[in-house]
Design a protein around this motif. Structure first.
Motif, PDB file in Angstrom:
ATOM      1  N   ILE A 261       0.824  -1.220   0.000  1.00 32.71           N
ATOM      2  CA  ILE A 261       0.000   0.000   0.000  1.00 32.71           C
ATOM      3  C   ILE A 261       0.855   1.266   0.000  1.00 32.71           C
ATOM      4  O   ILE A 261       0.513   2.251  -0.664  1.00 32.71           O
ATOM      5  CB  ILE A 261      -0.943  -0.007   1.227  1.00 32.71           C
ATOM      6  N   LEU A 262       1.961   1.242   0.736  1.00 33.59           N
ATOM      7  CA  LEU A 262       2.796   2.442   0.885  1.00 33.59           C
ATOM      8  C   LEU A 262       3.228   3.076  -0.434  1.00 33.59           C
ATOM      9  O   LEU A 262       3.162   4.296  -0.581  1.00 33.59           O
ATOM     10  CB  LEU A 262       4.025   2.117   1.746  1.00 33.59           C
ATOM     11  N   PRO A 263       3.690   2.284  -1.439  1.00 32.75           N
ATOM     12  CA  PRO A 263       4.138   2.930  -2.675  1.00 32.75           C
ATOM     13  C   PRO A 263       3.035   3.677  -3.406  1.00 32.75           C
ATOM     14  O   PRO A 263       3.312   4.640  -4.118  1.00 32.75           O
ATOM     15  CB  PRO A 263       4.683   1.778  -3.526  1.00 32.75           C
ATOM     16  N   ALA A 264       1.794   3.248  -3.229  1.00 33.97           N
ATOM     17  CA  ALA A 264       0.691   3.996  -3.843  1.00 33.97           C
ATOM     18  C   ALA A 264       0.622   5.389  -3.245  1.00 33.97           C
ATOM     19  O   ALA A 264       0.463   6.395  -3.955  1.00 33.97           O
ATOM     20  CB  ALA A 264      -0.632   3.262  -3.630  1.00 33.97           C
ATOM     21  N   ALA A 265       0.764   5.462  -1.903  1.00 32.34           N
ATOM     22  CA  ALA A 265       0.726   6.763  -1.228  1.00 32.34           C
ATOM     23  C   ALA A 265       1.933   7.616  -1.597  1.00 32.34           C
ATOM     24  O   ALA A 265       1.803   8.813  -1.913  1.00 32.34           O
ATOM     25  CB  ALA A 265       0.675   6.553   0.286  1.00 32.34           C
ATOM     26  N   LEU A 266       3.133   7.016  -1.592  1.00 29.32           N
ATOM     27  CA  LEU A 266       4.356   7.781  -1.874  1.00 29.32           C
ATOM     28  C   LEU A 266       4.374   8.286  -3.312  1.00 29.32           C
ATOM     29  O   LEU A 266       4.729   9.444  -3.576  1.00 29.32           O
ATOM     30  CB  LEU A 266       5.597   6.922  -1.603  1.00 29.32           C
ATOM     31  N   THR A 267       4.017   7.413  -4.247  1.00 25.59           N
ATOM     32  CA  THR A 267       4.012   7.813  -5.659  1.00 25.59           C
ATOM     33  C   THR A 267       2.936   8.861  -5.916  1.00 25.59           C
ATOM     34  O   THR A 267       3.133   9.790  -6.702  1.00 25.59           O
ATOM     35  CB  THR A 267       3.794   6.582  -6.570  1.00 25.59           C
ATOM     36  N   ALA A 268       1.801   8.735  -5.243  1.00 24.11           N
ATOM     37  CA  ALA A 268       0.735   9.732  -5.395  1.00 24.11           C
ATOM     38  C   ALA A 268       1.195  11.102  -4.923  1.00 24.11           C
ATOM     39  O   ALA A 268       0.945  12.124  -5.581  1.00 24.11           O
ATOM     40  CB  ALA A 268      -0.510   9.293  -4.619  1.00 24.11           C
ATOM     41  N   MET A 269       1.893  11.139  -3.785  1.00 25.12           N
ATOM     42  CA  MET A 269       2.353  12.435  -3.249  1.00 25.12           C
ATOM     43  C   MET A 269       3.403  13.081  -4.143  1.00 25.12           C
ATOM     44  O   MET A 269       3.309  14.266  -4.477  1.00 25.12           O
ATOM     45  CB  MET A 269       2.899  12.254  -1.831  1.00 25.12           C
ATOM     46  N   THR A 270       4.423  12.301  -4.559  1.00 28.61           N
ATOM     47  CA  THR A 270       5.467  12.873  -5.408  1.00 28.61           C
ATOM     48  C   THR A 270       4.915  13.245  -6.785  1.00 28.61           C
ATOM     49  O   THR A 270       5.317  14.250  -7.371  1.00 28.61           O
ATOM     50  CB  THR A 270       6.657  11.902  -5.561  1.00 28.61           C
ATOM     51  N   SER A 271       3.973  12.443  -7.286  1.00 29.11           N
ATOM     52  CA  SER A 271       3.368  12.752  -8.586  1.00 29.11           C
ATOM     53  C   SER A 271       2.549  14.039  -8.512  1.00 29.11           C
ATOM     54  O   SER A 271       2.582  14.858  -9.433  1.00 29.11           O
ATOM     55  CB  SER A 271       2.473  11.608  -9.047  1.00 29.11           C
ATOM     56  N   TYR A 272       1.804  14.213  -7.421  1.00 29.66           N
ATOM     57  CA  TYR A 272       1.008  15.425  -7.250  1.00 29.66           C
ATOM     58  C   TYR A 272       1.913  16.663  -7.243  1.00 29.66           C
ATOM     59  O   TYR A 272       1.602  17.672  -7.884  1.00 29.66           O
ATOM     60  CB  TYR A 272       0.207  15.350  -5.948  1.00 29.66           C
ATOM     61  N   ILE A 273       3.051  16.567  -6.558  1.00 31.06           N
ATOM     62  CA  ILE A 273       4.001  17.685  -6.541  1.00 31.06           C
ATOM     63  C   ILE A 273       4.590  17.898  -7.930  1.00 31.06           C
ATOM     64  O   ILE A 273       4.700  19.021  -8.414  1.00 31.06           O
ATOM     65  CB  ILE A 273       5.116  17.437  -5.501  1.00 31.06           C
ATOM     66  N   GLY A 274       4.987  16.784  -8.602  1.00 32.17           N
ATOM     67  CA  GLY A 274       5.562  16.887  -9.942  1.00 32.17           C
ATOM     68  C   GLY A 274       4.598  17.466 -10.958  1.00 32.17           C
ATOM     69  O   GLY A 274       5.001  18.179 -11.888  1.00 32.17           O
ATOM     70  N   MET A 275       3.296  17.193 -10.798  1.00 30.96           N
ATOM     71  CA  MET A 275       2.280  17.702 -11.730  1.00 30.96           C
ATOM     72  C   MET A 275       1.872  19.141 -11.412  1.00 30.96           C
ATOM     73  O   MET A 275       1.426  19.864 -12.298  1.00 30.96           O
ATOM     74  CB  MET A 275       1.024  16.815 -11.663  1.00 30.96           C
ATOM     75  N   SER A 276       2.000  19.531 -10.154  1.00 30.92           N
ATOM     76  CA  SER A 276       1.475  20.826  -9.721  1.00 30.92           C
ATOM     77  C   SER A 276       2.491  21.955  -9.783  1.00 30.92           C
ATOM     78  O   SER A 276       2.127  23.131  -9.785  1.00 30.92           O
ATOM     79  CB  SER A 276       0.942  20.719  -8.282  1.00 30.92           C
ATOM     80  N   PHE A 277       3.792  21.608  -9.818  1.00 30.05           N
ATOM     81  CA  PHE A 277       4.826  22.643  -9.768  1.00 30.05           C
ATOM     82  C   PHE A 277       5.876  22.383 -10.835  1.00 30.05           C
ATOM     83  O   PHE A 277       5.976  21.287 -11.383  1.00 30.05           O
ATOM     84  CB  PHE A 277       5.480  22.679  -8.381  1.00 30.05           C
ATOM     85  N   SER A 278       6.681  23.401 -11.122  1.00 31.13           N
ATOM     86  CA  SER A 278       7.746  23.242 -12.119  1.00 31.13           C
ATOM     87  C   SER A 278       8.933  24.131 -11.747  1.00 31.13           C
ATOM     88  O   SER A 278       8.841  24.995 -10.868  1.00 31.13           O
ATOM     89  CB  SER A 278       7.241  23.616 -13.518  1.00 31.13           C
ATOM     90  N   ALA A 279      10.057  23.876 -12.429  1.00 27.46           N
ATOM     91  CA  ALA A 279      11.285  24.685 -12.293  1.00 27.46           C
ATOM     92  C   ALA A 279      11.710  24.818 -10.828  1.00 27.46           C
ATOM     93  O   ALA A 279      11.747  23.835 -10.099  1.00 27.46           O
ATOM     94  CB  ALA A 279      11.083  26.053 -12.944  1.00 27.46           C
ATOM     95  N   ASP A 280      12.035  26.051 -10.385  1.00 30.55           N
ATOM     96  CA  ASP A 280      12.544  26.264  -9.036  1.00 30.55           C
ATOM     97  C   ASP A 280      11.507  25.928  -7.969  1.00 30.55           C
ATOM     98  O   ASP A 280      11.852  25.482  -6.874  1.00 30.55           O
ATOM     99  CB  ASP A 280      13.004  27.720  -8.851  1.00 30.55           C
ATOM    100  N   THR A 281      10.235  26.137  -8.282  1.00 31.53           N
ATOM    101  CA  THR A 281       9.177  25.806  -7.323  1.00 31.53           C
ATOM    102  C   THR A 281       9.112  24.306  -7.100  1.00 31.53           C
ATOM    103  O   THR A 281       8.867  23.838  -5.982  1.00 31.53           O
ATOM    104  CB  THR A 281       7.812  26.318  -7.829  1.00 31.53           C
ATOM    105  N   LEU A 282       9.353  23.529  -8.159  1.00 33.71           N
ATOM    106  CA  LEU A 282       9.399  22.070  -8.035  1.00 33.71           C
ATOM    107  C   LEU A 282      10.529  21.660  -7.101  1.00 33.71           C
ATOM    108  O   LEU A 282      10.343  20.856  -6.189  1.00 33.71           O
ATOM    109  CB  LEU A 282       9.577  21.421  -9.412  1.00 33.71           C
ATOM    110  N   GLN A 283      11.729  22.244  -7.314  1.00 39.43           N
ATOM    111  CA  GLN A 283      12.882  21.937  -6.462  1.00 39.43           C
ATOM    112  C   GLN A 283      12.581  22.279  -5.006  1.00 39.43           C
ATOM    113  O   GLN A 283      12.808  21.480  -4.089  1.00 39.43           O
ATOM    114  CB  GLN A 283      14.101  22.741  -6.935  1.00 39.43           C
TER     115      GLN A 283
END
Length: 382
Positions: A102-124
């Motif tokens: 179950i954990l990887p679903a939660a971890l991948t969802a969180m990192t994916s949400y950040i990757g989809m919602s932000f870019s460039a310096d804000t992503l970093q």
């Protein structure tokens, strides 16, 4: 979803993963198993984490990551209650394996949400803050588990985690999600092929080596403290993990450090060197030297993590969910092997041989970073 809410979810999700670690000695005594067998409680959770994230990453390319996060947190809360009532060590392992699925679903969802919602310096910046939350979760998950166990009993901490996970899951907002467009016509195989690029794959390999060493040391730290330094109280063992918290402070400096070096590759190389030096220092049988080395070790690991996670998002051509699924998969593959294999060396040959094995793996990670830089420096700077 607001970032602070996501970060709080991250903290409690990491409680689930790391709470058993300072209690491994207690579980070894309570269930009558050897240290390496007790360490398999961490391996059981990390084995699925080594494989499932990439699958979830492909699944998340067309799904709302927040919906996946909510379901995963509800299931994790239920698993925490199952863990409390497991009557045998074998059933504890089974529940840990379910948590690992179950954990990887939660971890991948969180990192994916950040990757989809932000870019460039804000992503970093936001990826660094997210990694800081995982550090806080890992630290307090270990320390609070040890304190709860010492004051009340270890089961009480799991009741607390289960309650918070369920409350936080229900508070995740229901939002519409638009999947990412043009690339949606690609097949899963096409996505995976995009992860085979030389520099990206080598960074994944370096991350594997990094977390192999980290999981190994933190898994067998309670036994090293007991056998070498005669520290047996669970509360004292939990407090030794305070060096881990320095990692949170170190990781926050990553954006500043990146501005001081020519590229992220240079920073990764330098920090891998510090990581290697700390492992050499950890061979010491003097407690002060060991604690100082442990602090350097944790700080180095989290700067590497805070640098590598945004870097793969910048250099990968695959969707964020697939890129981050691959990252999490390599990360926990290292953790799964690191939480088991070095324990056999420690049991039969002791602390020095154990650290020497970790040093060899760490140096492999350093070589992979240098190789990736030389191969990809014309396309990826800073």
């Amino acid at each position: 979803m607001r970032l602070p809410h996501l970060l709080l979810c991250s903290v409690f999700i990491f409680f689930v993963l790391y709470a058993p670690q300072p209690l491994l000695g207690l579980f070894a005594v309570e269930f009558g198993v050897a240290p390496a067998v007790a360490g398999s409680l961490m391996t059981a959770a990390m084995l699925p984490l080594a494989i499932a994230p990439l699958v979830y990453g492909l699944f998340l390319t067309k799904r709302n990551p927040l919906f996946i996060l909510r379901i995963a947190m509800l299931l994790l809360g239920g698993c925490c209650l199952l863990f409390v009532y497991a009557p045998t060590f074998e059933l504890l392992l089974l529940v840990r394996f379910l948590q690992g699925l179950i954990l990887p679903a939660a971890l991948t969802a969180m990192t994916s949400y950040i990757g989809m919602s932000f870019s460039a310096d804000t992503l970093q910046k936001n990826m660094t803050i997210y990694i800081g939350s995982t550090i806080v979760g890992g630290y307090f998950g270990r320390v609070l588990a040890a304190i709860f166990s010492d004051i009340w009993h270890w089961q009480s901490f799991y009741y607390f985690i289960a309650t918070m996970l369920i409350l936080l899951a229900w508070s995740i907002p229901h939002t519409r999600f638009k999947s990412n467009n043009v690339k949606s016509i690609l097949s899963p195989l096409d996505y995976i092929k995009q992860l085979r690029e030389g520099p990206l794959l080598k960074v994944y390999g370096a991350v594997f080596c990094m977390f192999f060493c980290f999981a190994a040391l933190l898994n067998y730290l309670p036994f090293i403290l007991q056998n070498t330094f005669l520290i047996t109280n669970t509360r004292d063992i939990g407090l030794v993990y305070s060096g881990y918290l320095i990692g949170a402070l170190a990781s926050i400096t990553t954006p500043w450090l990146l501005k001081k070096v020519p590229s992220a590759w240079h920073l990764l190389t330098a920090i891998f060197l510090f990581y290697s030096i700390s492992i050499v220092m950890l061979m010491s049988h003097q407690l002060i030297v060991f604690l100082a080395a442990f602090t350097l070790f944790c700080g180095s690991m989290f700067v590497i993590h805070s640098t590598a996670a945004p870097l793969v998002n910048k250099i990968s051509k695959a969707p964020p969910s697939v890129t981050n699924g691959g990252y999490v998969s390599f990360y926990y593959s290292g953790g799964a092997l690191g939480s088991l294999l070095p324990g056999v060396i420690y049991q039969h040959h002791g602390q020095t041989a154990f650290m020497a094995a970790l040093l060899a793996v760490c140096l492999c990670g350093l070589m992979l970073v240098i190789w990736a830089y030389l191969e990809g420096k014309n396309t990826t700077r800073g």
